[in-house]
Design a protein around this motif. Structure first.
Motif, PDB file in Angstrom:
ATOM      1  N   GLU A   1       2.784   7.312   9.504  1.00  0.00           N
ATOM      2  CA  GLU A   1       3.539   6.793  10.543  1.00  0.00           C
ATOM      3  C   GLU A   1       4.854   6.831  10.449  1.00  0.00           C
ATOM      4  O   GLU A   1       5.567   7.286   9.177  1.00  0.00           O
ATOM      5  CB  GLU A   1       3.276   5.280  10.571  1.00  0.00           C
ATOM      6  CG  GLU A   1       3.415   4.695   9.282  1.00  0.00           C
ATOM      7  CD  GLU A   1       3.518   3.137   8.857  1.00  0.00           C
ATOM      8  OE1 GLU A   1       3.111   2.613  10.126  1.00  0.00           O
ATOM      9  OE2 GLU A   1       3.603   2.705   8.117  1.00  0.00           O
TER      10      GLU A   1
ATOM     11  N   ILE B   1       0.921  -1.455   0.075  1.00  0.00           N
ATOM     12  CA  ILE B   1       0.000  -0.001   0.165  1.00  0.00           C
ATOM     13  C   ILE B   1       0.852   1.163   0.016  1.00  0.00           C
ATOM     14  O   ILE B   1       0.169   2.150  -0.330  1.00  0.00           O
ATOM     15  CB  ILE B   1      -1.039   0.265   1.196  1.00  0.00           C
ATOM     16  CG1 ILE B   1      -0.254   0.176   2.336  1.00  0.00           C
ATOM     17  CG2 ILE B   1      -1.842  -0.924   1.157  1.00  0.00           C
ATOM     18  CD1 ILE B   1      -1.107   0.318   3.825  1.00  0.00           C
ATOM     19  N   ASP B   2       2.093   1.168   0.233  1.00  0.00           N
ATOM     20  CA  ASP B   2       2.827   2.207   0.639  1.00  0.00           C
ATOM     21  C   ASP B   2       3.248   3.396  -0.519  1.00  0.00           C
ATOM     22  O   ASP B   2       3.788   4.338  -0.542  1.00  0.00           O
ATOM     23  CB  ASP B   2       4.310   1.842   1.157  1.00  0.00           C
ATOM     24  CG  ASP B   2       4.311   1.139   2.723  1.00  0.00           C
ATOM     25  OD1 ASP B   2       3.023   1.306   2.993  1.00  0.00           O
ATOM     26  OD2 ASP B   2       5.006   0.747   3.049  1.00  0.00           O
TER      27      ASP B   2
HETATM   28  O1  F6P Z   1       4.428  -2.205   4.121  1.00  0.00           O
HETATM   29  C1  F6P Z   1       3.143  -1.858   4.450  1.00  0.00           C
HETATM   30  C2  F6P Z   1       3.049  -1.502   5.690  1.00  0.00           C
HETATM   31  O2  F6P Z   1       1.784  -1.426   6.131  1.00  0.00           O
HETATM   32  C3  F6P Z   1       3.674  -0.122   6.092  1.00  0.00           C
HETATM   33  O3  F6P Z   1       2.703   0.929   6.090  1.00  0.00           O
HETATM   34  C4  F6P Z   1       3.714  -0.325   7.467  1.00  0.00           C
HETATM   35  O4  F6P Z   1       4.955   0.550   8.124  1.00  0.00           O
HETATM   36  C5  F6P Z   1       4.159  -1.783   7.546  1.00  0.00           C
HETATM   37  O5  F6P Z   1       3.614  -2.473   6.681  1.00  0.00           O
HETATM   38  C6  F6P Z   1       3.660  -2.344   9.066  1.00  0.00           C
HETATM   39  O6  F6P Z   1       3.883  -4.039   9.027  1.00  0.00           O
HETATM   40  P1  F6P Z   1       3.290  -4.788   9.893  1.00  0.00           P
HETATM   41  O7  F6P Z   1       2.315  -4.261  10.815  1.00  0.00           O
HETATM   42  O8  F6P Z   1       2.644  -6.009   9.157  1.00  0.00           O
HETATM   43  O9  F6P Z   1       4.404  -5.195  10.653  1.00  0.00           O
END
Ligand code: F6P
Length: 357
Positions: A231, A135-136
């Motif tokens: 984030e 999604i990034d």
């Molecule tokens: O790469 C997608 C993503 O949702 C990022 O936006 C986020 O930083 C990360 O994955 C978080 O991943 P997880 O919660 O699966 O460790």
């Protein structure tokens, strides 16, 4: 090998809307060409027999199975991050095991970490195609990644609702969206919703300046402004003793408590004398049903992946990543897709405009 007869497919990294649609597209195109598709579970872990049910690591994807997953959220194949795959010996064994099972080529749906693994497999003689499932939207070679459009739509819908409640109560809002080190989701959400402020990991920011802007907006009559934060923007904050602001106002805070959306909202509330509230949108961005754009992108990417793998793969040592350029789906070697000398474009002018209108 000139033409792969048995193709594997896996999803890796964070799940993203459209991953299932891409698997369906690959499956349909593979079958049309008389080839066979094997679904590999839990990313690269499925190649290593690391999952809890090893017997369940690789399955034949027959037409009946795949038709049912088209509308499913998340990823049917499951996903995982696989640190073990950084080890060259592990990758060599994975390539050997694939060959032993007669899987001659692989479609990898995932982000940049997954692409690095795929490039290494190409070098070990397994032709791989990457579909940018994240999604990034953090890959510089493509205008869109699979799931990005859906994630933005989820955020826009959420922010519109939050702004309605903000208006009802004359309360500003802090809304945190995902994006790891890329502020695209935050930026697009901000411009689509008319949010008055945005903070992204690409830009340095100053908490006092944000508080001053909020106070200015309130003074002008806008008592329900929205601040969108991406984030992982915290490391780009200029030094500011926000813990002191919180402690001086008799709230409990410890020296090692990190800054979060909620604590940012509290600090803004104290500095701007307003009732700011925080919302973290989180996994609703990843588990959503793919938008029409992502579903169509998935279809075209799947089709291109199969076209490439069913052609001559004898010069596939660099593999190919599928992306979007000038609005059209195209392919480029992994080395180009991962080229660190081609940084992701960030529109600073737009960023300043959002924060000043
Ligand atoms: O790469 C997608 C993503 O949702 C990022 O936006 C986020 O930083 C990360 O994955 C978080 O991943 P997880 O919660 O699966 O460790």
């Amino acid at each position: 090998m000139d033409q792969a007869k048995k193709i594997g497919i896996l999803t890796s990294g964070g799940d993203s809307p459209g991953m299932n649609a891409a698997v369906v597209s690959v499956a349909r195109c593979v079958m049309r060409k008389g080839l066979k598709l094997m679904g590999i579970k839990r990313g690269y872990n499925g190649l290593l027999g690391l999952s809890e049910n090893p017997g369940d690591d690789i399955e034949y994807l027959d037409p009946e199975t795949v038709l049912d997953i088209m509308d499913m959220r998340g990823t049917y194949l499951r996903t995982a991050r696989c640190p073990a795959f950084l080890n060259p010996d592990v990758r060599k064994k994975a390539a050997d095991d694939l060959r032993e099972q007669g899987i001659e080529a692989l479609v990898v749906i995932g982000g940049d970490g997954s692409y690095h693994g795929a490039l290494e497999l190409c070098r070990l003689g397994i032709p791989c195609i990457g579909i940018p499932g994240t999604i990034d939207n953090d890959l510089s070679y493509t205008e869109a990644t699979l799931g990005y459009d859906t994630a933005v739509n989820v955020c826009v819908e959420a922010v519109r609702s939050i702004r309605a409640t903000s208006r009802s109560h004359d309360r500003p809002a802090v809304v945190q969206v995902m994006g790891r080190n890329c502020g695209d989701i935050a930026m697009r959400t901000a411009i689509a919703t008319g949010a008055e402020m945005v903070i992204v990991p690409e830009m340095e920011w100053d908490l006092q300046e944000v508080a001053d802007r909020l106070s200015f907006l309130i003074k002008k009559g806008n008592t329900r402004a929205t601040l969108i934060i991406s984030e992982h923007c915290w490391h780009k904050m200029k030094p500011f003793d926000w813990r002191k602001v919180i402690a001086d106002n008799n709230y409990i805070i410890h020296d090692d408590d990190p800054l979060t959306a909620e604590r940012l909202a509290l600090t803004l509330k104290l500095l701007s004398h307003t009732e700011a509230r925080a919302t973290v949108i989180g996994y609703t961005q990843r588990g959503a049903i793919p938008s029409a754009y992502d579903s169509a992108f998935a279809f075209e990417a799947g089709r291109m992946a199969v076209d490439l793998l069913s052609g001559d793969t004898s010069s596939f040592e660099h593999g190919f990543a599928i992306g979007v350029h000038d609005g059209r789906v195209y392919s480029t070697p992994f080395a180009d897709a991962l080229d660190e000398n081609k940084p992701k474009y960030f529109d600073e002018e737009l960023y300043h405009l959002i924060n000043s209108l």
